[in-house]
Design a protein around this motif. Structure first.
Motif, PDB file in Angstrom:
ATOM      1  N   GLY A 184       0.920  -1.065   0.063  1.00 16.65           N
ATOM      2  CA  GLY A 184      -0.083  -0.098  -0.098  1.00 16.65           C
ATOM      3  C   GLY A 184       1.189   1.307  -0.032  1.00 16.65           C
ATOM      4  O   GLY A 184      -0.063   2.856  -0.821  1.00 16.65           O
ATOM      5  N   LEU A 185       1.923   1.253   0.801  1.00 13.68           N
ATOM      6  CA  LEU A 185       2.638   2.964   1.041  1.00 13.68           C
ATOM      7  C   LEU A 185       3.483   2.598  -0.226  1.00 13.68           C
ATOM      8  O   LEU A 185       3.229   3.363  -0.704  1.00 13.68           O
ATOM      9  N   LEU A 186       4.087   1.148  -0.735  1.00 18.53           N
ATOM     10  CA  LEU A 186       5.089   1.962  -1.864  1.00 18.53           C
ATOM     11  C   LEU A 186       4.440   2.040  -3.446  1.00 18.53           C
ATOM     12  O   LEU A 186       4.209   3.259  -4.403  1.00 18.53           O
ATOM     13  N   GLU A 187       2.752   1.701  -3.541  1.00 16.94           N
ATOM     14  CA  GLU A 187       1.560   2.293  -4.228  1.00 16.94           C
ATOM     15  C   GLU A 187       1.617   4.153  -4.246  1.00 16.94           C
ATOM     16  O   GLU A 187       1.379   4.757  -5.464  1.00 16.94           O
ATOM     17  N   ILE A 188       1.406   4.832  -3.183  1.00 17.00           N
ATOM     18  CA  ILE A 188       1.197   5.892  -2.174  1.00 17.00           C
ATOM     19  C   ILE A 188       1.742   6.549  -2.749  1.00 17.00           C
ATOM     20  O   ILE A 188       2.246   8.030  -3.146  1.00 17.00           O
ATOM     21  N   GLY A 189       3.225   6.390  -2.757  1.00 15.64           N
ATOM     22  CA  GLY A 189       4.097   7.377  -2.626  1.00 15.64           C
ATOM     23  C   GLY A 189       5.182   8.450  -3.582  1.00 15.64           C
ATOM     24  O   GLY A 189       5.472   7.474  -4.171  1.00 15.64           O
ATOM     25  N   ASP A 190       5.298   9.016  -3.601  1.00 13.75           N
ATOM     26  CA  ASP A 190       5.386  10.172  -4.586  1.00 13.75           C
ATOM     27  C   ASP A 190       7.282  10.916  -3.861  1.00 13.75           C
ATOM     28  O   ASP A 190       8.254  10.636  -5.252  1.00 13.75           O
ATOM     29  N   VAL A 191       7.595  10.860  -2.337  1.00  9.89           N
ATOM     30  CA  VAL A 191       8.437  10.757  -2.180  1.00  9.89           C
ATOM     31  C   VAL A 191       9.128   9.833  -0.917  1.00  9.89           C
ATOM     32  O   VAL A 191       7.756   9.662  -0.255  1.00  9.89           O
ATOM     33  N   PHE A 192      10.043   8.647  -0.859  1.00 11.65           N
ATOM     34  CA  PHE A 192      10.533   8.126   0.156  1.00 11.65           C
ATOM     35  C   PHE A 192      11.135   8.978   0.555  1.00 11.65           C
ATOM     36  O   PHE A 192      12.250   8.849   0.341  1.00 11.65           O
ATOM     37  N   VAL A 193      11.567   8.095   2.506  1.00 14.56           N
ATOM     38  CA  VAL A 193      12.660   9.058   3.027  1.00 14.56           C
ATOM     39  C   VAL A 193      12.527   8.406   3.763  1.00 14.56           C
ATOM     40  O   VAL A 193      11.939   6.485   4.976  1.00 14.56           O
ATOM     41  N   VAL A 194      13.822   7.741   4.180  1.00 12.71           N
ATOM     42  CA  VAL A 194      14.482   6.585   4.838  1.00 12.71           C
ATOM     43  C   VAL A 194      15.468   7.712   6.285  1.00 12.71           C
ATOM     44  O   VAL A 194      16.564   8.482   6.243  1.00 12.71           O
ATOM     45  N   ASN A 195      14.433   7.377   7.051  1.00 14.31           N
ATOM     46  CA  ASN A 195      14.717   8.667   8.110  1.00 14.31           C
ATOM     47  C   ASN A 195      15.202   7.595   9.302  1.00 14.31           C
ATOM     48  O   ASN A 195      15.377   6.588   9.262  1.00 14.31           O
ATOM     49  N   LYS A 196      15.918   8.533  10.303  1.00 12.33           N
ATOM     50  CA  LYS A 196      17.073   7.422  11.513  1.00 12.33           C
ATOM     51  C   LYS A 196      18.086   6.855  10.335  1.00 12.33           C
ATOM     52  O   LYS A 196      18.757   6.238  10.478  1.00 12.33           O
ATOM     53  N   ALA A 197      18.159   7.797   8.815  1.00 17.13           N
ATOM     54  CA  ALA A 197      19.513   7.228   8.099  1.00 17.13           C
ATOM     55  C   ALA A 197      21.125   7.300   8.890  1.00 17.13           C
ATOM     56  O   ALA A 197      22.164   7.388   8.014  1.00 17.13           O
ATOM     57  N   ASP A 198      21.178   7.509  10.323  1.00 16.35           N
ATOM     58  CA  ASP A 198      22.495   7.633  11.212  1.00 16.35           C
ATOM     59  C   ASP A 198      22.526   6.548  11.711  1.00 16.35           C
ATOM     60  O   ASP A 198      23.411   5.858  12.126  1.00 16.35           O
ATOM     61  N   ARG A 199      21.579   5.806  11.353  1.00 14.04           N
ATOM     62  CA  ARG A 199      21.236   4.210  11.984  1.00 14.04           C
ATOM     63  C   ARG A 199      21.908   3.161  10.640  1.00 14.04           C
ATOM     64  O   ARG A 199      22.000   3.784   9.595  1.00 14.04           O
ATOM     65  N   ASP A 200      22.287   1.958  11.227  1.00 11.83           N
ATOM     66  CA  ASP A 200      22.561   0.662  10.583  1.00 11.83           C
ATOM     67  C   ASP A 200      21.312   0.060   9.707  1.00 11.83           C
ATOM     68  O   ASP A 200      20.436   0.275   9.649  1.00 11.83           O
ATOM     69  N   GLY A 201      21.849   0.140   8.189  1.00 10.60           N
ATOM     70  CA  GLY A 201      21.104  -1.017   7.067  1.00 10.60           C
ATOM     71  C   GLY A 201      20.837   0.408   6.066  1.00 10.60           C
ATOM     72  O   GLY A 201      19.799   0.230   5.363  1.00 10.60           O
ATOM     73  N   VAL A 202      21.165   1.316   6.279  1.00  7.07           N
ATOM     74  CA  VAL A 202      20.252   2.373   5.059  1.00  7.07           C
ATOM     75  C   VAL A 202      20.397   2.055   3.985  1.00  7.07           C
ATOM     76  O   VAL A 202      19.611   2.402   3.216  1.00  7.07           O
ATOM     77  N   ALA A 203      21.920   1.794   3.845  1.00  4.92           N
ATOM     78  CA  ALA A 203      22.147   1.259   1.827  1.00  4.92           C
ATOM     79  C   ALA A 203      21.269  -0.216   1.724  1.00  4.92           C
ATOM     80  O   ALA A 203      20.717  -0.069   0.748  1.00  4.92           O
ATOM     81  N   ALA A 204      20.933  -0.891   2.306  1.00  2.46           N
ATOM     82  CA  ALA A 204      19.903  -2.490   2.730  1.00  2.46           C
ATOM     83  C   ALA A 204      18.261  -1.577   2.258  1.00  2.46           C
ATOM     84  O   ALA A 204      18.260  -2.130   1.494  1.00  2.46           O
ATOM     85  N   THR A 205      18.728  -0.984   2.848  1.00  2.00           N
ATOM     86  CA  THR A 205      16.787  -0.041   3.029  1.00  2.00           C
ATOM     87  C   THR A 205      16.603   0.563   1.951  1.00  2.00           C
ATOM     88  O   THR A 205      15.411   0.248   0.474  1.00  2.00           O
ATOM     89  N   ARG A 206      18.289   1.505   1.621  1.00  4.42           N
ATOM     90  CA  ARG A 206      17.414   1.984  -0.029  1.00  4.42           C
ATOM     91  C   ARG A 206      17.158   1.346  -1.427  1.00  4.42           C
ATOM     92  O   ARG A 206      16.293   1.310  -2.007  1.00  4.42           O
ATOM     93  N   HIS A 207      18.272   0.083  -1.134  1.00  4.20           N
ATOM     94  CA  HIS A 207      17.713  -1.018  -2.789  1.00  4.20           C
ATOM     95  C   HIS A 207      17.195  -2.135  -2.712  1.00  4.20           C
ATOM     96  O   HIS A 207      16.883  -2.173  -3.280  1.00  4.20           O
TER      97      HIS A 207
END
Lengths: 318, 318
Positions: A184-207
């Motif tokens: 549902g979220l992928l369908e409606i998102g126009d901009v995605f934010v990976v917040n708390k990007a000082d934590r581990d796993g940002v690259a994997a989440t972006r991927h």
């Protein structure tokens, strides 16, 4: 009960910038009914506001990011209203804690208006009341509206999804969670934010996000993925630039009109639901109700037949 | 979509003790509509079951106590169905974890039937579907029904409150919490249980309860307060004796009929809501919907006028 006359007066005062009138008119609109109808009619026509929806799982940092967006709008010299949508509070009595925090920063700024919304007892009411509340704050001179949902329930996703620009907030590690709400979220998102990007796993989440968005197919707008640390402001410039770029896209592509039409559709759907619910309430307030209920209890009357009798007596939904 | 004919067949098979048919008929009843109406009509008349409602805050031990009640009913040689009501799962996708635990103990016992109920998207649906599900399991040969609610939301309290005997579960320290939900629970409770009575604060909680019940005024039945440790079975005899004593009171006082009438009233109210909601759905599925929504978006049509047009076109709620 507010009379229709006073709802129209509140609408006039709201247009003139009276914040007390604005708050009272929003309460009327949340409640629905004839006073809401009159008040809204007295406001029209309303120039459409630019609506930014912010959604994501609880704890993702939506309130803080909404706050950052408010700061950018204010820095650009424009007025902004925040509508915090909390369908659960109608059932749990819960309040939006974030509000109090935000209020401390903005409550002396006449260019910011913040409101929590929860329609008592009937979730569908929020899909009607939110577009109507957007009209009200737009008429009160807030050309920007941030609609923040507290969670990612069905109603909340639908409400955020009818914004002009939908910001979906996730955190590192989001890729590991449940699939259903993601779709549902992928369908409606126009901009995605990976917040708390000082934590581990940002690259994997972006991927993961990129992969899922690629699977979702090509659209005329490719949703950017920005990384933020909302608490210290890192990446907020990128977020704001992405929001503005999407606003440009809406204007150039003509898609803004379809977003406005979608909101109007949600509002119309909500008003139909409201009228039907009112007819049901009236039918059940009939003096014949208890006699029919007793007949049902004794097994003498089919409850569906009894229900139709009650509705017919009141002329159906009119 | 199940045809009316097959719903009637399922009703016959349910009466004959076919558990698969029972499960399918419950699904039909939850969904509502013509198949539900036909299936229920094919079951009537149904001898009323003895309904025990178990409610209280999450974590209070409701599931474990419901389980203990099931054991007592089975020890008395009677069959019992458990309906676990979870309105939140319709929105969060949550499942009732307790079920799995209980199932392990009871799933080989043909005298026990357990079902989780959550009506998709429309909370009001549960107030209709629960009394109907009680009819269904009663017709299937379960003269005892335990209705367990997951929380103490408005809908859950209303549903538990239409049981014949309402067991309200609290824990030591309950007196310190929020007043609002307490008032509702005090009103509906026929038996109060202080569960986890091996913890500190039992005497104070009992004292608070007694004080609040005294304030609530005299009734023909004075709700007893029993102390239990559901996990090891302490006090469960007292609980069961209190439940049976209340059952006697219902029979002697004639109050049982008014409980059955209240359930029928909730069912009738729910069916009226269902028919109204269906009329709203049909109206919004009209080919004219999108044109009217565009008119609303352009500010040319009042959404209330447009909604009335859509409903009138479909003959109102009939």
């Amino acid at each position: 009960v507010t009379s229709a006359a006073s709802a129209a007066e509140l609408a006039d005062a709201t247009r003139d910038g009276d914040r007390g009138a604005l708050a009272r008119l929003l309460t009327i609109v949340e409640s629905g009914g004839d006073a809401a109808r009159t008040g809204l009619a007295a406001l029209r026509p309303v120039e459409a506001a630019a609506v930014i929806g912010v959604t994501g799982a609880p704890g993702a940092g939506k309130s803080t990011l909404a706050n950052r967006i408010v700061e950018r709008v204010r820095a650009a010299g424009e007025r902004v209203a925040v509508l915090a949508i909390d369908p659960t509070s109608a059932f749990t009595g819960g309040a939006i804690l974030g509000d109090r925090v935000r209020m401390q920063a903005h409550d002396v700024d006449p260019g910011v208006f913040i409101r929590s919304m929860a329609t008592r007892g009937h979730l569908g009411g929020l899909t009607r009341a939110t577009p109507q509340a957007i009209h009200v704050v737009a008429a009160a001179g807030f050309p920007w509206v941030v609609v923040e949902t507290v969670g990612v329930g069905q109603v909340e996703v639908a409400i955020a999804g009818s914004a002009d620009t939908v910001v979906v907030v996730v955190n590192p590690g989001w890729g590991d969670g449940v699939q259903a709400s993601k779709a549902g979220l992928l369908e409606i998102g126009d901009v995605f934010v990976v917040n708390k990007a000082d934590r581990d796993g940002v690259a994997a989440t972006r991927h993961d996000l990129e992969g899922m968005l690629a699977l979702a197919g090509r659209r005329s707008w490719t949703p950017p993925i920005v990384e933020t640390v909302a608490t210290d402001g890192r990446g907020v410039d990128d977020l704001w630039n992405a929001v503005c770029a999407h606003g440009e896209h809406l204007a150039v592509s003509g898609e803004r009109e379809s977003r406005i039409a979608a909101r109007a559709g949600a509002e119309l759907r909500g008003v139909v639901d409201e009228l039907a619910q009112r007819a049901a309430d009236d039918a059940c307030a009939s003096p014949r109700f208890s006699g029919l209920a007793e007949g049902v209890a004794r097994g003498e009357i089919d409850p569906y037949g009894a229900a139709q009798e009650l509705l017919d007596e009141h002329g159906g939904v009119r």
